[in-house]
Design an enzyme around this catalytic site. Structure first.
Site, PDB file in Angstrom:
ATOM      1  N   HIS A 123      -8.887   4.582  -2.931  1.00 59.25           N
ATOM      2  CA  HIS A 123      -8.578   3.304  -3.367  1.00 59.25           C
ATOM      3  C   HIS A 123      -8.119   3.089  -4.840  1.00 59.25           C
ATOM      4  CE1 HIS A 123     -11.361   2.689   0.110  1.00 59.25           C
ATOM      5  NE2 HIS A 123     -10.864   1.705   0.361  1.00 59.25           N
ATOM      6  N   GLU A 148      -0.245   0.547   9.663  1.00 59.65           N
ATOM      7  CA  GLU A 148       0.523   0.444   8.580  1.00 59.65           C
ATOM      8  C   GLU A 148       2.098   0.987   9.021  1.00 59.65           C
ATOM      9  OE1 GLU A 148      -3.444   0.610   6.543  1.00 59.65           O
ATOM     10  OE2 GLU A 148      -2.245   1.814   8.141  1.00 59.65           O
TER      11      GLU A 148
END
Length: 658
Positions: free
Chosen positions: A464, A397
């Site tokens: 998540h 990322e």
């Protein structure tokens, strides 16, 4: 030191020497000014000039270089006016950051230089982005980026090398191995023989060069750059050198053994090369003296100019106006017929139509190409736009956010998909320290949208399900968008991509397939900073966004006697305070709902704003409703207990009854 002329003509040799002499003389002057208190800090590159000068001369002037704080020779070899450099170091307006950052923490598009930030690593991924732009624009150009041996321990280094290798990007990664990371010797920094060996692990060519031999540096880098322009690929070069002064002047060099210092003093790249040129009669003492006098005079004149410049006078409006690049919003209405689509379809449509609108738009993320992303938002995109513009990325990322910044520097828009908003923590540093601050620091915008699939209600657990918008609303320079309906999702995404500033675009996963709405088929935009008044009433003002809007609608449907103004914020930065204040002044009561846990969230700031600006209109305390002060749990019954939804109705009734 023994030099090999390698076929260079005398003029090139003299240019190499002159370009090394200039930063050395500037540094000697700066050390005097530092002792006199006329500059606040200095990071010396004495003893390392051959690397900066050799690499810069080996590249073309329109090829980007990303230097560090010991690379003064990069700036001077690119012929940046010295008065501007001195102005930068003195915090004058003629500098490149208007007094907002110091030393070499700046860039300049005029000279194709992109300066560092103190976190070191992010510039490596930014170089990837610039190099990717060269590929996409069919430019046969090279990008060179510097780091120190200490910086190679950062994750950004490894991510950037991996991305460059996978995508075969034309980048020269330059490691200046000068023996010490501040006071920590290389023996405590890494355990391989040469840092260049790490290139093998990434499938790239790697070389070890004598960083004090200007001829070797220049000729080898020049040869490699010519090769890369013909066959794009990354190359890693480790330059062996030594830092003759402290990490910065205040730290000194007491930790360096005297014997080691003496050994490297004999290898001084400037003095050694000067003696070689004198021996070969390429340079005479008279020419050398004349050159030295000329450079010193240039330094003195530039210093006089910088000293004569008036100090910066603080101006709040100027400071605030430079946080973001000016965005001239263009409102586009769609006259096409509408169709009922899901929230997720609206995002996919908005993204696809933006790809059609902006031929230079690139989207990047894990599994977004043939697979279409884990939520299938980009399904079919590869077929229409190709893999050059729809790019699968490694799991890195940080490097991908940095690459997006590099694309922006090179004039290309990008959308980065975080597979889940939770994973943005792995790319947090470049977002809050690079994207957010670049325009304020040196007038370079970050034309980047980061898509953030977020939120609970789907039993996905602590990694998540977070809704972490508060991490970014706190950071000046970022814009934060958080739609609750398909219509807003599509129009706001189009605006986010049009906006030349960095935008965090939150999309709630629980809404993806549960919310449907009539949405125009064609492209349209919605302005930032304009809340939506969904319901009107006199009893109370409900302020919320994302899933909170739907919780509020459900609660009001179950309590028809409650007449409320329901405000869907839609964007959190910029925030529509006008709509909030107008409503609160009418109802006298305010309740703010957020899915995030309570402390430090956006609700706290909105509550404070209401208290400060609408206090005399209030008939009750401002109420905040948020989720529990725990990480979000997995199993359904625990998740339902965690979420603010289960407490909102009771808190609303209590507020009205106050």
């Amino acid at each position: 030191m023994l030099f090999d002329k390698k076929g260079l003509d005398n003029q090139t040799l003299l240019n190499l020497y002159s370009n090394m002499l200039k930063p050395r003389l500037i540094e000697e002057k700066m050390l005097i000014l530092l002792r006199q208190g006329k500059v606040s800090k200095w990071f010396s590159g004495i003893g390392q000039e051959a690397i900066s000068v050799g690499v810069t001369m080996a590249l073309k002037n329109d090829e980007y270089i990303l230097p560090m704080h010991r690379n003064l020779g990069v700036f001077t070899t690119r012929d940046i006016p010295l008065n501007r450099l001195f102005g930068q170091w003195q915090g004058k307006a003629s500098g490149f950051t208007k007094g907002r950052d110091r030393s070499f923490h700046f860039g300049t598009q005029d000279y194709h230089i992109v300066g560092m930030i103190s976190h070191l690593g992010p510039q490596l991924g930014v170089a990837d982005g610039i190099a990717l732009a060269n590929i996409l624009n069919n430019k046969n150009e090279v990008t060179a980026v510097f780091t120190g041996e200490g910086g190679t321990s950062e994750g950004d280094f490894h991510e950037a090398l991996n991305v460059a290798s996978v995508w075969q990007l034309p980048v020269i990664f330059c490691i200046e191995n000068n023996g010490y990371g501040l006071s920590t010797p290389t023996s405590e920094q890494y355990h391989c023989k040469d840092l260049a060996d790490r290139g093998k692990g990434y499938g790239m060519e790697a070389f070890v060069l004598d960083g004090n031999d200007i001829i070797e540096v220049y000729t080898k880098v020049k040869k490699l750059a010519e090769s890369i322009r013909k066959r794009p690929r990354p190359i890693l070069i480790e330059f062996k050198t030594f830092r003759m002064r402290g990490h910065e002047e205040a730290s000194g060099t007491k930790y360096v053994p005297e014997k080691l210092m003496a050994e490297w003093e004999l290898k001084d790249p400037l003095i050694s090369f000067k003696n070689y040129l004198l021996k070969e009669k390429v340079l005479t003492p008279e020419k050398d003296q004349a050159l030295t006098i000329k450079i010193k005079e240039e330094i003195d004149v530039a210093l006089e100019q910088a000293n004569a410049e008036q100090p910066i006078i603080p101006d709040r409006s100027v400071e605030l106006s430079d946080v973001y690049k000016t965005f001239e919003y263009q409102h586009i209405e769609s006259n096409s017929k509408a169709e009922e689509i899901r929230f997720i379809d609206a995002i996919s449509q908005g993204l696809k139509q933006s790809m059609q609108q902006h031929k230079n738009l690139v989207i990047m993320g894990q599994d977004i190409a043939e697979y279409g992303g884990v939520f299938k938002i980009t399904e079919g995109f590869v077929k229409e736009f190709g893999k050059e513009r729809v790019r699968n990325t490694p799991i890195c990322e940080s490097a991908i956010v940095e690459a997006a910044m590099g694309l922006s520097i090179a004039g290309i828009k990008s959308v980065v998909e975080m597979q889940f908003a939770d994973f943005v923590s792995s790319g947090f540093n470049p977002i809050v320290n690079y994207l957010a601050k670049s325009h304020y620091r040196w007038n370079q915008n970050a034309d980047v949208v980061v898509r953030m699939p977020c939120g609970g209600g789907v039993a996905a657990g602590p990694f998540h399900s977070q809704t972490n918008e508060a991490w970014f609303t706190k950071t000046p320079g970022l814009k934060v968008v958080y739609p609750a309906f398909p219509y807003d999702a599509k129009g706001l995404l189009a605006t986010a991509i049009n906006d030349p500033n960095p935008v965090l675009y939150f999309e709630h996963k629980a809404l993806y397939r549960s919310i449907r709405q009539e949405v125009p088929i064609d492209y349209f935009t919605i302005p930032f900073g304009k809340a939506s008044l969904i319901k009107e009433g006199k009893d109370v003002t409900i302020i919320t966004y994302g899933s909170g809007v739907h919780w509020a609608l459900e609660t009001l449907a179950n309590n028809e006697d409650i007449k409320a103004d329901l405000i869907d914020l839609r964007t959190l930065q910029p925030l529509d305070t006008e709509s909030i204040y107008n409503s609160v002044k009418k109802t006298g009561r305010a309740i703010i709902v957020q899915e995030d846990s309570l402390f430090g969230g956006i609700a706290s700031d909105i509550s404070a704003l209401i208290m400060e600006d609408c206090f005399e209109f209030l008939d009750a305390p401002v109420k905040r409703v948020a989720s529990m002060e725990t990480p979000i749990p997995f199993i359904n019954q625990l998740e339902q207990q965690y979420l603010a939804k289960g407490r909102f109705e009771e808190e609303l009734k209590n507020l009205i009854a106050y």
